[in-house]
Scaffold this active site. Structure first.
Site, PDB file in Angstrom:
ATOM      1  N   SER A  50       2.777   8.214  -0.277  1.00 52.57           N
ATOM      2  CA  SER A  50       3.075   6.641  -0.200  1.00 52.57           C
ATOM      3  C   SER A  50       2.372   5.810   0.696  1.00 52.57           C
ATOM      4  CB  SER A  50       4.756   6.600   0.278  1.00 52.57           C
ATOM      5  OG  SER A  50       4.919   5.196   0.534  1.00 52.57           O
TER       6      SER A  50
ATOM      7  N   TYR B  52      11.052   7.965   6.881  1.00 56.08           N
ATOM      8  CA  TYR B  52      10.671   8.289   5.300  1.00 56.08           C
ATOM      9  C   TYR B  52       8.883   8.130   5.968  1.00 56.08           C
ATOM     10  CZ  TYR B  52       8.977   7.225   0.739  1.00 56.08           C
ATOM     11  OH  TYR B  52       8.296   7.161  -0.541  1.00 56.08           O
TER      12      TYR B  52
END
Ligand SMILES: NC(=O)c1ccc[n+]([C@@H]2O[C@H](COP(=O)([O-])OP(=O)(O)OC[C@H]3O[C@@H](n4cnc5c(N)ncnc54)[C@H](OP(=O)(O)O)[C@@H]3O)[C@@H](O)[C@H]2O)c1
Length: 266
Positions: free
Chosen positions: A142, A155
């Site tokens: 990501s 995350y």
């Protein structure tokens, strides 16, 4: 020679196939596949996807990737179906929350699903991938693995770890036929993002892709050389800036904090 021509047609394991980006990748990848092993927890969604994909043989492994039995079931399927030459570690979870009040269980799940599971699945499948004349592992990271962002500390930590793992293993296997690569989407409209994240993205004017756009870029990445790809020209610029002059993104993101805090779950 591009990475795709090295392992074509694909015999692929795709995790997170029941999700937004995973299902879009499955649909676009299937015509170039001789075998597609779809992994997820939602059996009905996987079976629906399998019924759609007429262009290649599809096998389903339904299970939780944090359970070692699921990893063994994937290895057994890969071996019994004649081997694989592509592993796409795409499954992931997210939780937008202030870190100080985020539940320890949720933090553990974020790390177990987004970092430990792809590492352990890769470890388990390396011998199977090594048996192919050429193979690749693609880890779906990501932009948040390269730019730490408020509300996503756990995350971001997991995705940054996944990128570090990818680079180290890539170098460890550099003299083998297994390539290890990293593909990092930016914000994408899927169920992983809560309504609060969607509202924050709109308030911050964050660009969002569709899963189909991400899948098309993923297919181009498979076809190309280079070990990593980050989606979005502006995002790539910020990643570079974050490496070279991190004080600049520090200031820009600090200025966004009031909007981010407004959308954080209470
Ligand atoms: N959407 C974004 O904004 C965005 C941006 C950058 C990167 N990414 C990354 O892209 C990848 C795909 O995300 P997405 O947006 O497509 O999310 P999604 O629609 O929520 O799909 C997530 C997938 O992961 C699977 N999964 C989650 N936990 C699992 C577990 N413990 N065991 C097995 N499968 C599990 C889900 O399976 P079930 O449905 O069966 O639970 C689902 O198939 C993730 O790695 C994510 O971090 C997404």
């Amino acid at each position: 020679m591009g990475a795709r021509s090295a392992g074509f047609p694909y015999r692929a394991v795709l995790t997170g196939a029941s999700g937004g980006i995973g299902a879009a990748i499955a649909r676009q990848l299937a015509p170039g596949c001789a075998l597609l092993i779809l992994v997820g927890r939602n059996r009905a969604a996987l079976e629906g996807l399998r019924d759609e994909l007429k262009s290649c043989p599809v096998h389903i492994v339904c299970g939780d990737l944090t359970d070692p039995r699921t990893l063994s079931a994937i290895e057994t399927a890969a071996r019994s179906l004649g081997g694989i030459n592509l592993l796409v570690n795409n499954a992931g979870v997210s939780d937008f929350h202030a870190f100080a009040s985020q539940s320890p269980d949720v933090i553990a799940t974020l790390l177990a699903t987004n970092l430990l599971a792809p590492m352990l699945l890769t470890r388990q499948l390396i011998p199977v991938l090594m048996a192919a004349p050429a193979a690749q592992v693609v880890n779906i990271g990501s932009v948040f693995g390269m730019i730490g962002f408020p509300g996503f500390a756990a995350y971001c930590a997991a995705k940054a770890g996944l990128k570090g793992f990818t680079q180290a293993l890539r170098r460890e296997l550099a003299d083998s036929a297994v390539e290890v690569r990293h593909f990092a989407p930016r914000a994408t409209r899927t169920a992983i993002n809560s309504d609060a994240v969607g509202a924050m993205n709109r308030a911050l004017k964050t660009a969002e892709d569709t899963p189909e756009q991400v899948a098309a870029a993923f297919l181009r990445f498979l076809d190309a050389n280079g070990w990593q790809r980050t989606l979005g020209a502006k995002e790539r610029f910020f990643v570079l800036l974050n490496q070279l002059l991190p004080a600049l993104p520090d200031g820009a993101i600090r200025a966004q904090l009031p909007i981010i805090r407004k959308h954080l779950p209470k």
